[in-house]
Design a protein around this motif. Structure first.
Motif, PDB file in Angstrom:
ATOM      1  N   LYS A  95      -8.971   4.354   9.876  1.00  0.00           N
ATOM      2  CA  LYS A  95      -8.479   2.844  10.138  1.00  0.00           C
ATOM      3  C   LYS A  95      -7.887   2.457   8.922  1.00  0.00           C
ATOM      4  CE  LYS A  95      -8.179  -0.729  12.842  1.00  0.00           C
ATOM      5  NZ  LYS A  95      -7.061  -0.939  13.890  1.00  0.00           N
ATOM      6  N   VAL A  96      -6.775   1.959   8.697  1.00  0.00           N
ATOM      7  CA  VAL A  96      -6.315   1.660   7.397  1.00  0.00           C
ATOM      8  C   VAL A  96      -6.540  -0.140   7.579  1.00  0.00           C
ATOM      9  CG1 VAL A  96      -4.349   1.317   5.927  1.00  0.00           C
ATOM     10  CG2 VAL A  96      -4.888   3.507   7.240  1.00  0.00           C
ATOM     11  N   VAL A  97      -7.366  -0.385   6.630  1.00  0.00           N
ATOM     12  CA  VAL A  97      -7.642  -1.827   6.651  1.00  0.00           C
ATOM     13  C   VAL A  97      -7.819  -2.407   5.291  1.00  0.00           C
ATOM     14  CG1 VAL A  97      -9.649  -3.351   7.430  1.00  0.00           C
ATOM     15  CG2 VAL A  97      -9.295  -1.531   8.550  1.00  0.00           C
ATOM     16  N   PRO A  98      -7.256  -3.763   5.125  1.00  0.00           N
ATOM     17  CA  PRO A  98      -7.404  -4.094   3.584  1.00  0.00           C
ATOM     18  C   PRO A  98      -9.038  -4.463   3.099  1.00  0.00           C
ATOM     19  CG  PRO A  98      -6.011  -5.757   5.124  1.00  0.00           C
ATOM     20  CD  PRO A  98      -6.719  -4.666   5.756  1.00  0.00           C
ATOM     21  N   ALA A  99      -9.089  -4.146   1.942  1.00  0.00           N
ATOM     22  CA  ALA A  99     -10.398  -4.242   1.295  1.00  0.00           C
ATOM     23  C   ALA A  99     -10.813  -5.723   0.869  1.00  0.00           C
ATOM     24  CB  ALA A  99     -10.765  -3.303   0.146  1.00  0.00           C
ATOM     25  N   PHE A 100     -11.626  -6.224   1.285  1.00  0.00           N
ATOM     26  CA  PHE A 100     -12.208  -7.525   0.547  1.00  0.00           C
ATOM     27  C   PHE A 100     -12.770  -7.431  -0.518  1.00  0.00           C
ATOM     28  CE2 PHE A 100     -15.627 -10.685   0.406  1.00  0.00           C
ATOM     29  CZ  PHE A 100     -14.815 -11.910   0.573  1.00  0.00           C
ATOM     30  N   ALA A 103     -11.203   5.547  -3.890  1.00  0.00           N
ATOM     31  CA  ALA A 103     -11.504   4.214  -4.340  1.00  0.00           C
ATOM     32  C   ALA A 103     -10.359   3.602  -3.814  1.00  0.00           C
ATOM     33  CB  ALA A 103     -11.660   4.203  -6.054  1.00  0.00           C
ATOM     34  N   VAL A 104     -10.666   2.088  -3.782  1.00  0.00           N
ATOM     35  CA  VAL A 104      -9.577   1.238  -3.268  1.00  0.00           C
ATOM     36  C   VAL A 104      -9.919  -0.188  -4.004  1.00  0.00           C
ATOM     37  CG1 VAL A 104     -11.011   0.625  -1.146  1.00  0.00           C
ATOM     38  CG2 VAL A 104      -8.459   0.251  -1.108  1.00  0.00           C
ATOM     39  N   ALA A 105      -8.672  -0.731  -4.404  1.00  0.00           N
ATOM     40  CA  ALA A 105      -9.033  -2.077  -5.222  1.00  0.00           C
ATOM     41  C   ALA A 105      -9.175  -3.146  -3.972  1.00  0.00           C
ATOM     42  CB  ALA A 105      -7.777  -2.415  -6.054  1.00  0.00           C
ATOM     43  N   SER A 106      -9.870  -4.253  -4.708  1.00  0.00           N
ATOM     44  CA  SER A 106      -9.744  -5.466  -3.630  1.00  0.00           C
ATOM     45  C   SER A 106      -8.285  -5.885  -3.308  1.00  0.00           C
ATOM     46  CB  SER A 106     -10.558  -6.715  -4.572  1.00  0.00           C
ATOM     47  OG  SER A 106     -10.345  -7.563  -3.563  1.00  0.00           O
ATOM     48  N   ALA A 107      -8.055  -6.008  -2.141  1.00  0.00           N
ATOM     49  CA  ALA A 107      -7.033  -6.816  -1.446  1.00  0.00           C
ATOM     50  C   ALA A 107      -5.909  -5.470  -1.083  1.00  0.00           C
ATOM     51  CB  ALA A 107      -6.199  -7.672  -1.967  1.00  0.00           C
ATOM     52  N   ALA A 162     -11.225 -14.913   8.253  1.00  0.00           N
ATOM     53  CA  ALA A 162     -10.216 -15.967   8.625  1.00  0.00           C
ATOM     54  C   ALA A 162      -9.337 -15.308   9.851  1.00  0.00           C
ATOM     55  CB  ALA A 162      -9.556 -16.586   7.500  1.00  0.00           C
ATOM     56  N   GLY A 163      -9.835 -14.372  10.618  1.00  0.00           N
ATOM     57  CA  GLY A 163      -9.305 -13.758  11.596  1.00  0.00           C
ATOM     58  C   GLY A 163      -8.466 -12.483  11.301  1.00  0.00           C
ATOM     59  N   THR A 164      -8.372 -12.090   9.959  1.00  0.00           N
ATOM     60  CA  THR A 164      -7.909 -10.662   9.709  1.00  0.00           C
ATOM     61  C   THR A 164      -9.133  -9.786   9.234  1.00  0.00           C
ATOM     62  OG1 THR A 164      -6.040 -11.950   8.375  1.00  0.00           O
ATOM     63  CG2 THR A 164      -6.795  -9.528   7.845  1.00  0.00           C
ATOM     64  N   LEU A 165      -8.983  -8.646  10.157  1.00  0.00           N
ATOM     65  CA  LEU A 165      -9.802  -7.488   9.814  1.00  0.00           C
ATOM     66  C   LEU A 165      -9.872  -7.016   8.505  1.00  0.00           C
ATOM     67  CD1 LEU A 165     -11.970  -5.685  11.390  1.00  0.00           C
ATOM     68  CD2 LEU A 165     -10.164  -4.174  11.861  1.00  0.00           C
ATOM     69  N   LYS A 166     -11.054  -6.841   7.787  1.00  0.00           N
ATOM     70  CA  LYS A 166     -11.000  -6.415   6.717  1.00  0.00           C
ATOM     71  C   LYS A 166     -12.653  -5.429   6.440  1.00  0.00           C
ATOM     72  CE  LYS A 166      -8.450  -9.910   4.121  1.00  0.00           C
ATOM     73  NZ  LYS A 166      -8.624 -11.104   3.022  1.00  0.00           N
ATOM     74  N   VAL A 167     -12.707  -4.766   5.113  1.00  0.00           N
ATOM     75  CA  VAL A 167     -13.796  -3.972   4.996  1.00  0.00           C
ATOM     76  C   VAL A 167     -14.238  -4.490   3.771  1.00  0.00           C
ATOM     77  CG1 VAL A 167     -13.030  -1.954   6.411  1.00  0.00           C
ATOM     78  CG2 VAL A 167     -12.479  -2.231   4.002  1.00  0.00           C
ATOM     79  N   GLY A 223     -15.618   1.849  -3.887  1.00  0.00           N
ATOM     80  CA  GLY A 223     -15.814   3.313  -4.816  1.00  0.00           C
ATOM     81  C   GLY A 223     -15.768   4.342  -3.884  1.00  0.00           C
ATOM     82  N   VAL A 224     -15.349   5.507  -4.271  1.00  0.00           N
ATOM     83  CA  VAL A 224     -15.143   6.613  -3.546  1.00  0.00           C
ATOM     84  C   VAL A 224     -16.458   6.958  -2.924  1.00  0.00           C
ATOM     85  CG1 VAL A 224     -15.034   9.519  -3.779  1.00  0.00           C
ATOM     86  CG2 VAL A 224     -13.655   7.752  -5.241  1.00  0.00           C
ATOM     87  N   GLY A 225     -16.303   7.452  -1.493  1.00  0.00           N
ATOM     88  CA  GLY A 225     -17.636   7.883  -0.747  1.00  0.00           C
ATOM     89  C   GLY A 225     -18.673   6.769  -0.403  1.00  0.00           C
ATOM     90  N   LYS A 226     -17.987   5.400  -0.720  1.00  0.00           N
ATOM     91  CA  LYS A 226     -19.136   4.128  -0.136  1.00  0.00           C
ATOM     92  C   LYS A 226     -19.040   4.037   1.017  1.00  0.00           C
ATOM     93  CE  LYS A 226     -20.609   3.271  -4.164  1.00  0.00           C
ATOM     94  NZ  LYS A 226     -21.963   3.403  -4.585  1.00  0.00           N
ATOM     95  N   PHE A 227     -20.116   3.473   1.892  1.00  0.00           N
ATOM     96  CA  PHE A 227     -20.113   3.064   3.363  1.00  0.00           C
ATOM     97  C   PHE A 227     -19.636   1.676   3.130  1.00  0.00           C
ATOM     98  CE2 PHE A 227     -22.610   6.834   3.244  1.00  0.00           C
ATOM     99  CZ  PHE A 227     -22.252   7.626   4.450  1.00  0.00           C
ATOM    100  N   VAL A 228     -18.845   1.287   4.391  1.00  0.00           N
ATOM    101  CA  VAL A 228     -18.081   0.112   4.584  1.00  0.00           C
ATOM    102  C   VAL A 228     -18.618  -0.554   5.902  1.00  0.00           C
ATOM    103  CG1 VAL A 228     -16.257   0.506   2.904  1.00  0.00           C
ATOM    104  CG2 VAL A 228     -16.022   0.922   5.290  1.00  0.00           C
TER     105      VAL A 228
END
Length: 173
Positions: free
Chosen positions: A55-60, A98-102, A75-80, A64-69
Motif C-alpha cells: 500500500k503506497v501511503v504518504p508518510a506523516f 527510507a521515506v521522508a516526511s510527506a 484530517a481524513g487522509t490515510l497516512k503512516v 527509516g529502513v525496516g521500521k514498523f508503521v
C-alpha cells in the motif's frame, strides 16, 4: 543498469534492440522484458493483482529502513507513522526503503519477511518496540509501568537481517 540487447532487422537494416526494464503500459506492448538490478521483473511489468501486496501511503514523519508503521487518519487522509508500543500505535506493516516526511511510503503488510532489519538473533522472537523498532522480550503485563502499552508479537528472525512477520494481533496492557 544496462539491459541485454539483440540484433534485429528494422526497416531492412540491422539494429540492436534492448529489453524493457520497466513498462509504461500499452505503449510497450510487444517489447521483450529485461530483469532489473535485483534480477527480477519490475512491478510495472506485472498484471494487476500479481506482485508484492503493498500500500503506497504518504508518510506523516520520516521513516527509516525496516521500521514498523501504523496507519491513521490525518484530517481524513490515510497516512503512516512509526508504530510504537508506548503510545497506542500497533504495527500494521513495515517499510523496506527510507521515506521522508510527506513522501509516499511503500508499506508491506505483516505476514511477509521484513528484510530491512539488522542485528537480530537467529530463531528468536521479536515484539514491537518504540519508534518503529523491535525488542526481543514481551512487555511484562504485571509491571505498572506497562499500563496502556501495546504488547505485540511481530515474528521470528530467520537470519540476522530478516524478520519473518505474522499478524498475531496485539494486546493493550
Amino acid at each position: 543498469m544496462a539491459t541485454q540487447g539483440f540484433m534485429a532487422l528494422v526497416g531492412g537494416k540491422e539494429k540492436q534492440i534492448f529489453g524493457a526494464a520497466t513498462s509504461s503500459g500499452a505503449a510497450d506492448a510487444g517489447k521483450i522484458p529485461a530483469l532489473d538490478s535485483s534480477g527480477k521483473l519490475d512491478q510495472s511489468m506485472m498484471p494487476a493483482g500479481i506482485g508484492a501486496n503493498t500500500k503506497v501511503v504518504p508518510a506523516f514523519e520520516a521513516i527509516g529502513v525496516g521500521k514498523f508503521v501504523n496507519f491513521f487518519s490525518d484530517a481524513g487522509t490515510l497516512k503512516v507513522r512509526l508504530a510504537d508500543n508506548s503510545n497506542n500505535r500497533p504495527a500494521e506493516g513495515f517499510v523496506l526503503a527510507a521515506v521522508a516526511s510527506a513522501a509516499n511510503a511503500t508499506v508491506y503488510p505483516l505476514d511477509v519477511a521484513n528484510t530491512g532489519v539488522s542485528g537480530l538473533t537467529l530463531a528468536s522472537e521479536y515484539w514491537l518496540g518504540t519508534a518503529g523498532g523491535v525488542i526481543d522480550t514481551p512487555l511484562d503485563s504485571t509491571d505498572p509501568a506497562n499500563v496502556n502499552k501495546v504488547n505485540q508479537l511481530l515474528g521470528k528472525a530467520t537470519s540476522a537481517t530478516e524478520l519473518r512477520t505474522d499478524d498475531y494481533g496485539y494486546q493493550i496492557l
